[in-house]
Structures are given as C-alpha cells and as structure tokens.
Scaffold this active site. Structure first.
Site, mmCIF file in Angstrom:
data_model
loop_
_atom_site.group_PDB
_atom_site.id
_atom_site.type_symbol
_atom_site.label_atom_id
_atom_site.label_comp_id
_atom_site.label_asym_id
_atom_site.label_seq_id
_atom_site.Cartn_x
_atom_site.Cartn_y
_atom_site.Cartn_z
ATOM 1 C CG ASP A 58 -1.686 1.289 1.161
ATOM 2 O OD1 ASP A 58 -1.401 2.226 0.832
ATOM 3 O OD2 ASP A 58 -3.076 0.942 1.353
ATOM 4 C CG HIS A 59 1.479 4.411 -3.008
ATOM 5 N ND1 HIS A 59 0.213 4.257 -3.648
ATOM 6 C CD2 HIS A 59 1.486 5.814 -3.134
ATOM 7 C CE1 HIS A 59 -0.653 5.316 -3.893
ATOM 8 N NE2 HIS A 59 0.297 6.108 -3.743
ATOM 9 C CG HIS A 105 -4.494 4.285 -0.454
ATOM 10 N ND1 HIS A 105 -3.160 3.327 -0.845
ATOM 11 C CD2 HIS A 105 -4.486 4.838 -1.666
ATOM 12 C CE1 HIS A 105 -2.970 3.268 -1.774
ATOM 13 N NE2 HIS A 105 -3.869 3.797 -2.618
#
Ligand code: BG6
Length: 488
Positions: free
Chosen positions: A179-180, A242
C-alpha cells in the site's frame, strides 16, 4: 542524496511487466534513486520479463527513457545511470504460458543469503497464474519474496480467494502487499510522532480528542484509467486501502516493538473495531460533472449510465475503550479543489474560558499531519496576539514542514516506492499489509457497496474544483462540525 543509507545485500529482482506504467513511473525511478544514494549494491540484478522480443540493449533503452521522463535529465548522474542500466537484463517470458520458466529458473537460482524478489507489476488477473507458475517452476523456496499491489481483490470473497491461492504457493512472510501510502515519509513519521514522543500519548483518546478527519483529495480526474476506475470507485480504490491504513496508524495501540507482526496485529484490531456502516446517512457518494470544457466523470469513463462514485465521505467510530464515541470522518475524491492529503486530529475545547468575552476565540487545538503536498506536521494553537492591545487571543500555527529541514541538509524527500522496494529486499514486512488486514478492510466496506448495488444508489453530482457534494458537508454539519478547507 538521502542521508544515512545502509546498503542492502546483493539481490535478484524479477519484474513482471517491466514495460508497464507502474514500473516506468515508480519502480525504475525508485531503484535509480536508491542506487544514486549508494544503497543498491554492486552485483544487484534487475531482470525484466515480458512477452515482447526485446533483448538487454532494448530493455536498457526503455529504462533509460523512463529515467529521462520520470527522474529528469537534471537529476541524473551519468556514471550512476550507466551502472544502473548495466544492472538490467531482459528475459522473454509469457507469464500465462508454460514456456520460458526454465530459463527464468536458470537465471535466478536459489543462492543462500541472496534475496530473490518477484515483483508482479501486472494486471491483477495475472497475480494468481504467475504465483502458481513461480511455485511450479520451483522458484518459491529459499529467499524468495513476491510483491503485489492493489487491487487485492474487489470484495471479501475475491480477496480471500487471492490470499488462498497465494498461500498455496508462498508463506505469508514471503508475500509483500504494497500500500504505497505506508511508504510515504509522513505516514512513517506518524509512528514516530505517536511513539517517540511522550507528549501526545496521554491525550490520544476519547477523553481529549473531539474527532479525527482524514482527507485525501485529488485535483485530477480518472486520467485514462476509466475502465479500471469505473469498476472500482473511490470506496474500493482509495478508502478500502490507503485511507483505512491511515486510520489504523492513528487509532492503533502502541505495538510492543516496531516488528512486522506486532504492528500489523494492532492495525488488524482497529479494523475489527470499526463500527459497521449500517446507517445510510453515514456515507455520501459523489460523482463529478463537467466544467469549463473538462470532461465529466461519465465522459471520462465513457459510460453514460455509470453509478460509480468518484468521491466518498463517511463517518465511522472505532468501537473500543480508547476511542469510544470519537467520530472519524474520512473523505476522498477526484477533481476536487486541490491535491491535499492530511489527517487532522482535533482536540476537545478547554473546559472553561478564563478570558472575558471579546478577547477573541479559543479554537480547538488541531494536530495536522500533512502527507502531501508540503509534507509535515502542524499544530494549531491559541496564543496571545503579540504586542500591545491587552489580552487578545489569536490563532497560531506550529509548523514542522519536513521539506525545509531536508533541503537545509541538502536532502530530498524520498518517494514511497524507494523505501518499500528496499524493505522487500531487507525482508522487512512492517510497512506491508498482511492478508488478514486486507480481508478485514473488505469485510467492513462490502456491506456498504452491496447496499449501493442493491438499491441502485446514485452518487450525488458535484462540480469539479469544489470540496465535493453538499451532502458531504452535512455529514459534519449534523454533528456541529466542519470539514477543514481543501486548499493547496
Ligand atoms: C492509487 C489510486 O492507489 O493512489 C489512484 O488507484 C490515486 O486512483 C493514487 O490517484 C493516489 O496516490 P498519491 O500517492 O498520488 O496520493
């Protein structure tokens, strides 16, 4: 240069989909920066695979173009670039067919102590077949790690299926689900803020916190990803992953140590404590219209009947001892007024004002953790307005903008992928989602999405360049609160 780099061990990184958008925009620039910083060791190899009849030279040319486009000629060092390009090799492999896997197995043998990373930068439909092929080719043992990124399913059932299939091929400790947002500098700083400072922890609970707002606003539209986005919508694209991860980091209990499973256990507890979103008044969906010649959502996705949301706002609670009764308001959307991602923690008012009427307003203290732009942390306070004029109160802001601190030391803000890719090589899963977290997040949003689908719910229209539909304002107005302004 980014300071204090500790080089990682030499590794083999196999990238499926090396010519794709994610690899060109994110992965290749991230790896370049790590090499420039001295973190990528001599002997590290990056093996790009694809169906095309390329060779090493052609792949290096593509990589070189990606560097020009996404790192920028000004930021490229000729010697580093040369060494970087030399690390790339091309291997022709159709991930969906049986052919070519022996060549791959020969190219990346299992060498004790040498991480072997398979980065699946491909359409999600290929995750399961590629995982199975890696396993069948005898490549899943030893130091193998596999990296995937959202969408990790589109509901609980599909996420379970994906996790189940991956579990047939790899151990959980080999699976890195990116999950950046977790790689963003300020998000990591959130853990430092909470757990490396004694100041906030005593106040970090329902007794002292009035509410929390999490905003991820984007000014762009769906940007050529219409088909993907229209099947997902803001809820699945941003909120399920996110935004819930941000909520978890705000709400979780202190883990005993910053160890992967200890952190992820705490996040999972938060997800499991989220109040079900039964009440349709707690969730608002929106869809942007057209403006000044800019295409509407429906035009962008080329689906005039789409009921998919490009905006979602909701109110939830974390039903546990620490957070009982504290609303968490989350909103995210596209084509909004500005690109702003922030978490705002609003503290309760002072219990009693000693100041006479007319001295000025005592505002709530608000701790703002800004993810982008201008990453940093701000604390809104009330102070005496400096100078003569008696005791007049005025708002003031303690501002810790990280970019200035970094710039003062000649450093640059690293991109999330730089940190995450190196963590994979190091074998550190702390900033990656575990399978059960992904499932818990789907389990929470599934009933809402199912209700929209059953009731043929339509999103509220909103004008581009605004803060979303008015109904989202009502979500807070009803509680006597207001969203923070969305402004750059
Ligand atoms: C992605 C979403 O995960 O995150 C995109 O699929 C979104 O729709 C993007 O634009 C936002 O990421 P960032 O880092 O630009 O905030």
């Amino acid at each position: 240069m980014v300071a204090r780099v500790v080089p990682v061990e030499p590794f083999d990184l196999v990238v499926f989909g090396i010519t794709g958008d994610l690899a060109r925009r994110k992965l290749i620039p991230a790896l370049y920066h790590r090499m420039d910083a001295g973190q990528m060791p001599q002997g590290a190899r990056i093996i790009g695979t694809g169906r095309g009849a390329l060779d090493d030279t052609a792949l290096r040319r593509l990589v070189s173009e990606a560097l020009d486009a996404f790192v920028g000629p000004k930021n490229l060092d000729a010697a580093v670039r040369e060494a970087f390009l030399a690390a790339f090799e091309y291997l022709r492999l159709d991930a969906t067919s049986q052919a070519g896997w022996e060549d791959l197995a020969a190219a990346v043998p299992d060498v004790p102590g040498r991480p072997r990373v398979f980065y699946l930068s491909v359409a999600p439909g290929l995750f399961e077949p590629i995982a199975a092929q890696i396993h069948q080719a005898g490549l899943a043992g030893g130091e193998t790690r596999v990296v995937i990124e959202k969408p990790l399913g589109h509901d609980l059932a599909s996420a379970r299926q994906l996790n189940g299939r991956l579990a047939q091929c790899f151990d959980e400790h080999q699976i890195y689900r990116i999950d950046h947002y977790l790689g963003k500098e300020t998000v990591q700083n959130l853990m430092a803020l909470r757990f490396a400072n004694a100041l906030f922890e005593p106040l970090w609970n329902a007794r002292h916190i009035d509410h929390v707002q999490i905003t991820v606003a984007e000014s762009v539209g769906v940007e050529g990803r219409g088909a993907y986005y229209d099947a997902m919508g803001a809820m699945r694209d941003m909120l399920q992953n996110h935004m819930l991860q941000l909520l978890c980091l705000i709400a979780m209990e202190p883990p005993n140590h910053i160890e992967p499973d200890e952190v992820r256990d705490e996040k999972l507890k938060v997800l499991n404590a989220l109040a079900p979103l039964g009440d349709s008044q707690s969730v608002v969906r929106g869809q942007y219209g057209r403006d000044n010649g800019m295409a509407s959502y429906l035009e962008e996705v080329e689906n005039p009947d789409s009921h998919c949301e490009s905006f979602v706002a909701l109110k939830t609670c974390v039903d546990n001892w620490r957070w009982a009764g504290v609303p968490f308001y989350l909103r995210t959307g596209k084509r909004l007024r500005a690109r702003v991602s922030e978490i705002a923690v609003t503290f309760k008012e002072v219990p009693h004002s000693i100041f006479p009427l007319g001295s000025g307003q005592i505002d709530h203290n608000v701790l703002i953790i800004r993810l982008q732009p201008d990453e940093g942390i701000n604390l809104l306070m009330t102070i005496k307005d400096p100078g003569p004029g008696g005791m007049r109160l005025a708002p003031a802001e303690l501002d810790m903008t990280f970019a200035e601190r970094l710039a003062a030391r000649g450093l640059r803000m690293p991109d999330a992928y730089e940190r995450l890719v190196m963590d994979v090589v190091r074998g550190d899963q702390t900033l990656f989602m575990r399978g059960d977290e992904v499932e818990a997040a789907w389990a929470w949003i599934d009933p809402i999405v199912a209700r929209w689908e059953e009731q043929d719910d339509r999103p509220h229209p909103y004008d581009p360049g605004t803060a979303g539909p008015d109904e989202a304002m009502m979500l807070l107005h009803r509680d006597g609160r207001r969203w923070r302004e969305i402004s750059a």
